[in-house]
Design an enzyme around this catalytic site. Structure first.
Site, mmCIF file in Angstrom:
data_model
loop_
_atom_site.group_PDB
_atom_site.id
_atom_site.type_symbol
_atom_site.label_atom_id
_atom_site.label_comp_id
_atom_site.label_asym_id
_atom_site.label_seq_id
_atom_site.Cartn_x
_atom_site.Cartn_y
_atom_site.Cartn_z
ATOM 1 N N HIS A 9 -21.958 34.886 -14.888
ATOM 2 C CA HIS A 9 -22.823 35.984 -14.447
ATOM 3 C C HIS A 9 -23.755 35.624 -13.297
ATOM 4 O O HIS A 9 -24.333 36.503 -12.668
ATOM 5 C CB HIS A 9 -23.645 36.496 -15.633
ATOM 6 C CG HIS A 9 -24.397 35.410 -16.344
ATOM 7 N ND1 HIS A 9 -23.797 34.632 -17.312
ATOM 8 C CD2 HIS A 9 -25.654 34.957 -16.202
ATOM 9 C CE1 HIS A 9 -24.680 33.749 -17.749
ATOM 10 N NE2 HIS A 9 -25.807 33.914 -17.090
ATOM 11 N N CYS A 65 -21.487 28.650 -11.294
ATOM 12 C CA CYS A 65 -22.428 29.074 -12.326
ATOM 13 C C CYS A 65 -23.835 28.841 -11.780
ATOM 14 O O CYS A 65 -23.994 28.453 -10.619
ATOM 15 C CB CYS A 65 -22.192 28.392 -13.674
ATOM 16 S SG CYS A 65 -22.689 26.668 -13.809
ATOM 17 N N GLY A 70 -22.710 23.116 -15.775
ATOM 18 C CA GLY A 70 -21.959 23.450 -16.983
ATOM 19 C C GLY A 70 -20.506 23.769 -16.720
ATOM 20 O O GLY A 70 -19.604 23.289 -17.420
ATOM 21 N N HIS A 98 -13.893 10.996 -0.328
ATOM 22 C CA HIS A 98 -14.063 9.789 -1.137
ATOM 23 C C HIS A 98 -13.614 9.944 -2.584
ATOM 24 O O HIS A 98 -13.281 8.942 -3.225
ATOM 25 C CB HIS A 98 -15.528 9.356 -1.129
ATOM 26 C CG HIS A 98 -15.993 8.878 0.209
ATOM 27 N ND1 HIS A 98 -17.228 8.318 0.390
ATOM 28 C CD2 HIS A 98 -15.387 8.876 1.427
ATOM 29 C CE1 HIS A 98 -17.384 7.990 1.661
ATOM 30 N NE2 HIS A 98 -16.269 8.331 2.308
#
Length: 143
Positions: A9, A65, A70, A98
């Site tokens: 959201h 997010c 998360g 890298h």
């Protein structure tokens, strides 16, 4: 190129801008994100992106997010996924050069939409350098 994208959201506006940008460049998009600002659980959108990349349905993934953490943690639970939390174009480039990152994680609450589009562009157009970095990337997997 095929790109899988997912967001919670915090990221519908980010996803919309990124998808528009990528479609204008001719990329095929798999959209697993929400289009509303109603509270949802980020793993529900990060796992499908990781699966698309893991199974080679998509070449790269984009997850979004609020903090980027998360959803990156969720994606990184999948074998072969190297989701990198990025907040600048320079970090996005280094993640590819890298770390051979194959998923970019964007913190919607800490970057602008234009920064996010620029990071995605940089991420998708930067190659893995290999060499000494390949040895390190090989050590990331627990196999």
């Amino acid at each position: 190129m095929k790109i899988s994208i997912g967001n919670d959201h915090a990221g519908p506006d980010y996803k919309k801008a990124i998808v528009t940008f990528l479609e204008q460049k001719g990329y095929q998009i798999f959209n697993h994100g929400t289009d509303t600002f109603d509270s949802v659980d980020y793993p529900d959108f990060g796992h499908p992106v990781a699966i698309d990349v893991e199974t080679k349905k998509a070449d790269f993934g984009i997850v979004i997010c609020g903090s980027g953490n998360g959803i990156a943690m969720s994606a990184n639970k999948h074998q072969g996924i190297r989701a990198a939390l990025c907040w600048t174009k320079e970090i996005a480039a280094l993640a590819r050069q890298h770390n051979d990152a194959n998923v970019i994680s964007i913190p919607a609450r800490y970057t602008s939409i234009q920064q996010a589009v620029d990071m995605v562009d940089t991420f998708l157009n930067t190659a893995f350098e290999g060499g000494r970095h390949a040895t390190r990337v090989d050590k990331i997997s627990c196999n």
